[in-house]
Design a protein around this motif. Structure first.
Motif, short mmCIF file in Angstrom:
data_model
loop_
_atom_site.label_atom_id
_atom_site.label_comp_id
_atom_site.label_asym_id
_atom_site.label_seq_id
_atom_site.Cartn_x
_atom_site.Cartn_y
_atom_site.Cartn_z
N GLY B 251 0.95 -1.13 0.00
CA GLY B 251 0.06 -0.11 0.09
C GLY B 251 0.89 1.29 -0.06
O GLY B 251 0.65 2.28 -0.58
N ASN B 252 1.94 1.36 0.81
CA ASN B 252 2.66 2.32 0.94
C ASN B 252 3.72 2.43 -0.45
O ASN B 252 3.72 3.74 -0.75
CB ASN B 252 3.86 2.18 1.98
CG ASN B 252 3.16 2.73 3.31
OD1 ASN B 252 2.86 3.94 3.46
ND2 ASN B 252 3.18 1.71 4.40
N PRO B 305 -3.00 4.84 7.65
CA PRO B 305 -2.92 3.61 7.53
C PRO B 305 -1.97 2.98 8.58
O PRO B 305 -2.31 1.72 9.01
CB PRO B 305 -2.35 3.20 6.23
CG PRO B 305 -2.77 4.62 5.27
CD PRO B 305 -2.80 5.59 6.19
N LEU B 333 -6.32 -2.22 5.63
CA LEU B 333 -4.92 -2.23 5.00
C LEU B 333 -5.20 -2.89 3.63
O LEU B 333 -4.55 -2.12 2.70
CB LEU B 333 -3.89 -3.00 5.68
CG LEU B 333 -3.48 -2.43 7.23
CD1 LEU B 333 -2.61 -3.42 7.84
CD2 LEU B 333 -2.93 -0.95 6.86
N PHE B 336 -6.79 -0.24 1.74
CA PHE B 336 -5.78 0.92 1.27
C PHE B 336 -4.80 0.48 0.46
O PHE B 336 -4.51 1.46 -1.03
CB PHE B 336 -5.07 1.28 2.72
CG PHE B 336 -3.65 1.90 2.56
CD1 PHE B 336 -3.65 3.26 2.04
CD2 PHE B 336 -2.52 1.23 2.75
CE1 PHE B 336 -2.34 3.85 1.94
CE2 PHE B 336 -1.16 2.12 2.73
CZ PHE B 336 -1.24 3.14 2.35
N MET B 340 -4.66 2.29 -3.61
CA MET B 340 -3.39 2.98 -3.81
C MET B 340 -2.85 2.28 -5.40
O MET B 340 -2.55 3.14 -6.15
CB MET B 340 -2.38 2.82 -2.85
CG MET B 340 -2.52 3.72 -1.75
SD MET B 340 -2.51 5.37 -2.04
CE MET B 340 -3.55 6.20 -1.00
#
Lengths: 259, 352
Positions: B251-252, B305, B333, B336, B340
């Motif tokens: 996600g990041n 998040p 998560l 998320f 993304m």
């Protein structure tokens, strides 16, 4: 026969409109905010040709190439590559593209870069090894195969980039300034290879601002301010303008168009 | 930007823990106007450290409020249950009067996942007791016995470790992604990739997989180090922890990918890093519980998040929960990461 014979009507129309030509554009146009980068460009490139786009910086060569390979969306007009309307999808693995910038991974070796691109085209191992040997010879980097790209000179990087674009043996290859920073001796080698590609029925579309190089092309398109101001074989262009070299031919053409 | 950072920092750092959800069971049989337990409870009610969700009185006795309360603590619906027994006022009076009899006992059944919170609860009870007895009281005839549901023997490092892992995973995946993607754009390798048969979705998925794995390897190193050097406890399944890290890392990566597509060059891209990192660092419960975040900033915490990653990992590592209990955090998560990555693929497509 990839692409042909698709049942859909739209596809058939697409095929017909660009039929026979490797590249065909009709009033292709790209505007960036208040700048017209490519101004109603009509191009037609048949198979097995070496086509050179010449013109000063900012004349729209790179923008035109980027539209043809599907990286930029035209503002107006139409473009067909291999008979498919851009951005092409079905025929994407039949084209090769070498951007003006280095566009290779600096923290990988020459070999790893080549291998990466071969994988992206799902080439099998054996074919890859054969092509790699062949291309390394052309770019004269056989002995630097395992060197990190970051440790190569600018010219060597450039050659590696060219090899990456040719890895999958595309039918048509778009080369944006392929000979910049390549020493004269090697440049001769490059042209030999381009002639070789041509002999095998491939089409090469390149941009350059070395006029002496453009003479070696079958067809030259002169671009200025986004427009095609003259097109023909180098001989025709020189005859048309009663000049003895392309540089003067370009100048004369530019004066004729005005601006 | 620095202004926002210092403001958030000032409000959160070392801020008092507030609004801790607790339940009270008051079985004290002294008449209401004399009940010391009643007085303490109303004193607690006037303070803002604890939010008393419910007071069980003797009339609820048939419900077995202690058992119900304990269950709520076990489910982490509340942080603690505060229990006053039948003879509370009587005991307190006796010991204050002639020093005989057993000391009046406040029983605290608390979730020990976060030592800070347990500490804050017992401190607040003590303060309330002193307020009720008056400052003159020499001997406090009341003692508190604490009974932890989770995190028996948990130290601050145990609370801290999941936070550090989440933060580290975020830093490495987000920062690497934002930098390497901008590099991919400025060196035109992205252009080249986009002219191969590889699709935008494949490029994004490849990135997500790679960075998820980077986050994973890093977390394994952190876990092993933390276990070896600091003997942190991992009650639950470490593989569930790694699964969280992987999804969170992916996600990041997507977030980094997206933000870097908004930037023109490395310098602009780098400015996004503190923008994302600071709120995550301060508001997600890495260093202090969300309960220590000022109430007006807490809604922001629920948009970060990292909050869910840390909460999920803490539940596994300290509470020993499994996927069956942490699925809400995990779901957040996954959503998320999904959003993304889809947006990243879309932004690549739109570039053409």
């Amino acid at each position: 026969m990839s692409g042909a014979g698709g049942g859909k009507g739209t596809k058939m129309t697409r095929m017909l409109e660009g039929a026979g030509d490797i590249v065909r554009t009709h009033r292709l146009r790209k505007e960036f905010e208040d700048l017209v980068a490519v101004d109603d460009l009509d191009l037609k490139v048949g198979p097995g040709l070496l086509y050179g786009m010449i013109g000063p910086n900012g004349s729209g060569k790179t923008t035109a190439i980027k539209m043809l390979v599907g990286l930029l969306r035209p503002t107006a007009g139409k473009a067909y590559v291999l008979g498919e309307k851009v951005p092409i999808v079905d025929n994407i693995s039949r084209i090769g593209y070498m951007p003006q910038e280095m566009a290779i991974y600096a923290d990988l070796t020459v070999h790893e870069n080549l291998e990466l691109f071969s994988r992206l085209y799902s080439m099998d191992r054996e074919l890859f090894e054969k092509r790699e040997r062949e291309l390394l010879k052309v770019i004269d980097l056989s002995d630097r195969r395992d060197a990190l790209v970051s440790q190569l000179s600018g010219g060597m990087k450039h050659r590696t980039s060219l090899a990456c674009a040719l890895m999958h043996d595309p039918e048509v290859v778009f080369l944006d300034e392929p000979t910049v920073g390549v020493d004269p001796e090697l440049r001769v080698g490059f042209w030999k290879y381009f002639a070789d590609l041509k002999a095998r029925g491939k089409t090469v579309i390149m941009t350059t601002h070395y006029m002496d190089e453009a003479v070696r092309c079958d067809l030259v398109g002169m671009m200025r301010l986004g427009r095609l101001i003259g097109e023909g074989t180098p001989k025709e262009l020189m005859a048309m303008t009663s000049t003895s070299d392309l540089e003067s031919a370009f100048m004369t053409m530019a004066r004729k168009v005005g601006t | 930007m620095p202004l926002i950072m210092i403001t958030i920092f000032g409000y959160t750092f070392g801020g008092d823990v507030k609004n801790i959800d607790v339940c009270v069971v008051n079985l004290d049989q002294a008449p209401a106007n004399q009940s010391m337990a009643g007085a303490i409870i109303s004193e607690l009610g006037t303070r803002d450290t604890l939010d008393i969700v419910r007071v069980y009185s003797p009339s609820d006795a048939y419900l077995d409020p202690v058992a119900i309360g304990r269950e709520k603590v076990e489910d982490a619906d509340i942080w603690a249950i505060i229990f006053f027994n039948e003879t509370f006022t009587q005991d307190a009076a006796a010991i204050a009067g002639d020093g005989t009899g057993q000391s009046a006992l406040v029983r605290l059944i608390a979730d020990g996942t976060n030592p800070n919170i347990v500490q804050a609860i017992s401190n607040d009870i003590l303060t309330a007791i002193r307020a009720v007895l008056g400052t003159s009281a020499f001997v406090v005839p009341i003692s508190i016995s604490t009974d932890l549901v989770y995190g028996e023997g948990a130290r601050f490092i145990d609370f801290f470790a999941p936070g550090v892992m989440g933060l580290a995973a975020m830093m490495v995946t987000f920062m690497l992604s934002i930098i390497s993607f901008i590099h991919e754009r400025t060196t035109s390798t992205l252009d080249r990739l986009l002219t191969t048969p590889v699709t935008e979705g494949e490029i994004v998925a490849g990135y997500a997989l790679a960075f998820g794995l980077v986050g994973l390897v890093q977390s394994i190193v952190i876990i092993l180090t933390a276990v070896a050097l600091f003997e942190i406890q991992i009650v639950g399944n470490p593989f569930t922890v790694l699964l969280i890290i992987f999804v969170f890392g992916a996600g990041n990566q997507g977030m980094g990918f997206l933000l870097s597509s908004l930037a023109k060059n490395e310098f602009q891209a780098i400015q996004f890093i503190p923008l994302i990192l600071f709120p995550s660092l301060l508001l997600s419960g890495v260093f202090w519980p969300i309960e220590a975040v000022p109430a007006f900033l807490r809604p922001v915490s629920y948009f970060v998040p990292l909050t869910y990653a840390v909460e999920g990992m803490r539940s596994i590592m300290i509470r020993g929960w499994g996927m069956g209990s942490i699925w809400p955090e995990f779901a957040v998560l996954v959503i998320f990461a999904g959003i993304m990555l889809l947006l990243s693929a879309y932004s690549l497509r739109k570039r053409r």
